[in-house]
Enzyme design. Structure first.
Site, short mmCIF file in Angstrom:
data_model
loop_
_atom_site.label_atom_id
_atom_site.label_comp_id
_atom_site.label_asym_id
_atom_site.label_seq_id
_atom_site.Cartn_x
_atom_site.Cartn_y
_atom_site.Cartn_z
N ALA A 76 -6.83 63.00 -8.81
CA ALA A 76 -6.35 62.50 -10.26
C ALA A 76 -4.89 61.73 -10.00
O ALA A 76 -4.56 60.73 -10.65
CB ALA A 76 -6.37 63.24 -11.39
N THR A 77 -3.94 62.45 -9.60
CA THR A 77 -2.64 62.06 -9.36
C THR A 77 -2.46 60.72 -8.62
O THR A 77 -1.86 59.96 -9.18
CB THR A 77 -1.74 63.25 -8.71
N ASN A 156 -4.38 69.12 -20.92
CA ASN A 156 -4.22 70.09 -20.25
C ASN A 156 -3.82 71.39 -20.63
O ASN A 156 -4.21 72.49 -20.26
CB ASN A 156 -4.00 69.79 -18.77
N GLN A 184 -9.58 66.35 -17.78
CA GLN A 184 -9.88 67.36 -18.37
C GLN A 184 -11.09 67.55 -19.33
O GLN A 184 -11.80 68.52 -19.33
CB GLN A 184 -8.61 68.12 -19.38
N ALA A 205 -12.50 66.00 -9.07
CA ALA A 205 -13.61 66.68 -8.73
C ALA A 205 -13.47 68.23 -9.18
O ALA A 205 -14.15 69.08 -9.62
CB ALA A 205 -14.11 66.71 -7.39
N HIS A 206 -12.06 68.59 -8.86
CA HIS A 206 -11.86 69.95 -8.78
C HIS A 206 -11.71 70.75 -10.28
O HIS A 206 -11.55 71.84 -10.55
CB HIS A 206 -10.59 70.48 -8.20
N THR A 245 -9.90 56.63 5.69
CA THR A 245 -11.33 57.13 5.70
C THR A 245 -11.89 57.88 4.67
O THR A 245 -10.98 58.88 4.11
CB THR A 245 -11.34 57.75 7.15
N CYS A 331 4.91 76.31 -16.87
CA CYS A 331 3.40 75.52 -16.44
C CYS A 331 3.74 74.54 -15.50
O CYS A 331 2.84 74.28 -14.51
CB CYS A 331 2.98 74.59 -17.87
#
Length: 408
Positions: A76-77, A156, A184, A205-206, A245, A331
């Protein structure tokens, strides 16, 4: 049922990979290990086919009209960077103004700060006590030079779900591109890029039970067609927008995770919401001076950000060290500065410094919730017993009116 320690309650930071996702990924490490860009043999074709299937799965989850709208990234970053810098670079002749909110993820805020160094103007809109941005404020902030509005789907830290549909209506009417960091909320709350007029959306994905290190950017290809300048150059992969790749096993897992979210996300959110409310009510009924940060109505099901007055967030985290949670004060860094998100919603220092974020998710159990609630109640009582401020509070002294002598 016995609870096994440690307990993971930090689902907004990351999620474990779902076993169904892992089993989908495994063959692509050892048997179908081709490079998706190798067009001359079966190994490459297999990899390319798997990537295209995952693209479809992700596009379907967010309501995109075509799988071609999905570009794979490292997370996402990178997606936030590509969306914001890529649009700014491409449309700089049209305008130099970007609008965002004060509570965005650092990946958006820091990218906007970089744009400011390059001469762009950025408006950081405030939010209300619940962390919600007022679509009217966005409407008022748009000028003839505005090229992009970026507002996250769900926060988040405090779990606030933003009103994207009215915002998308405004940006579409004003002919301004609309980006959302949707990380999120995807699969957990309503999100549809067509219905909400979203032009760019960052995904990872995570946060949805897939592997780390793989993400995607939805880039609308028609009505309007979004153009951007690529930030990584190379072999022209991903329609020239993101060379490199492709991480085929992770992309396969990402696709599977998206499919599970599409099929099970709504029901899962109901179950998680019930667990979160169980945790909240247990704690709130046993302790005084406990506050929920953010909106209870417009909120991610699995997010509970609570402040325990007269207790330092860091101290409480140490006291419940077998439970993985995060504290509002540290955080984003190793500093003890209160969270900028809590500052933005007007939380006083004692609220910001005493906040803990509990993140519940797919594998959280009722037994874990009960164990954590009991532990937190016990430890907060213990820490308050040692607090002279709490003793003064109990005696009815208004701490805000106390004149503290300077330390020598």
């Amino acid at each position: 049922m016995a609870v096994s320690l440690p307990i993971f309650m930090d689902y907004q930071s990351t999620t474990p990979v779902d076993p169904r996702v892992l089993s989908e990924m495994l063959p692509y490490f050892t048997q179908k290990f081709g490079n998706a860009a190798s067009r001359s043999h079966v190994f490459g074709w297999q990899a390319e086919e798997a990537v295209e299937f995952a693209r479809e799965q992700i596009a379907t989850l967010i309501g995109a009209s075509s799988a071609k709208d999905i570009i794979f990234t490292s997370g996402a970053t990178e997606s936030d960077n590509l969306a914001i810098k890529g649009v700014a670079d491409f449309y700089k002749d049209k305008g130099d103004h970007v609008i965002t909110t004060a509570t965005e993820h650092k990946a958006v805020l820091d990218t906007c700060k970089r744009l400011e160094k390059d001469g762009f103007r950025v408006t950081y809109l405030g939010v209300d006590r619940d962390g919600l941005v007022d679509p009217d404020d966005i409407k008022k902030a748009i000028t003839s030079k505005t090229i992009l509005v970026s507002v996250m789907l769900a926060n988040n830290e405090i779990g606030t779900v933003q009103p994207l549909e009215p915002i998308g209506k405004i940006t579409r009417e004003r002919n301004v591109l609309f980006h959302t960091d949707a990380v999120q909320g995807i699969g957990k709350v309503d999100f549809d890029v067509q219905k909400m007029n979203v032009d760019l959306a960052s995904i990872t994905a995570h946060k949805m039970y897939g592997p780390k290190g793989v993400g995607a950017l939805f880039i609308r290809r028609s009505k309007p067609r979004v153009r951007l300048v690529s930030q990584i150059d190379g072999g022209g992969h991903e329609r020239g927008m993101r060379s490199g790749t492709l991480n085929v096993p992770s992309i396969v897992g990402f696709g599977k995770a998206a499919e599970i979210m599409r099929l099970e996300g709504k029901e899962e959110s109901k179950r998680i919401h019930a667990l979160r409310e169980r945790l909240r009510t247990k704690i709130a009924s046993a302790l005084e001076e406990v506050y929920v940060n953010g909106s209870l109505e417009h909120r991610l099901a699995g997010n509970l950000n609570m402040s325990f007055h007269f207790v330092e967030g860091e101290a409480l985290m140490m006291a419940i060290k077998n439970v993985a949670v995060s504290s509002g004060s540290a955080c984003t860094s190793a500093s003890l500065e209160p969270s900028y998100v809590l500052r933005a919603i007007g939380a006083p220092d004692e609220t910001a410094h005493s906040s803990i974020r509990f993140g519940l998710g797919r594998f959280t159990t009722k037994e874990e919730v009960d164990y954590v609630a009991d532990l937190v109640i016990r430890k907060v009582k213990h820490l308050r017993d040692m607090s002279p401020l709490y003793e003064m509070h109990k005696e009815g002294i208004d701490l805000k009116s106390v004149a503290w002598a300077p330390q020598h």
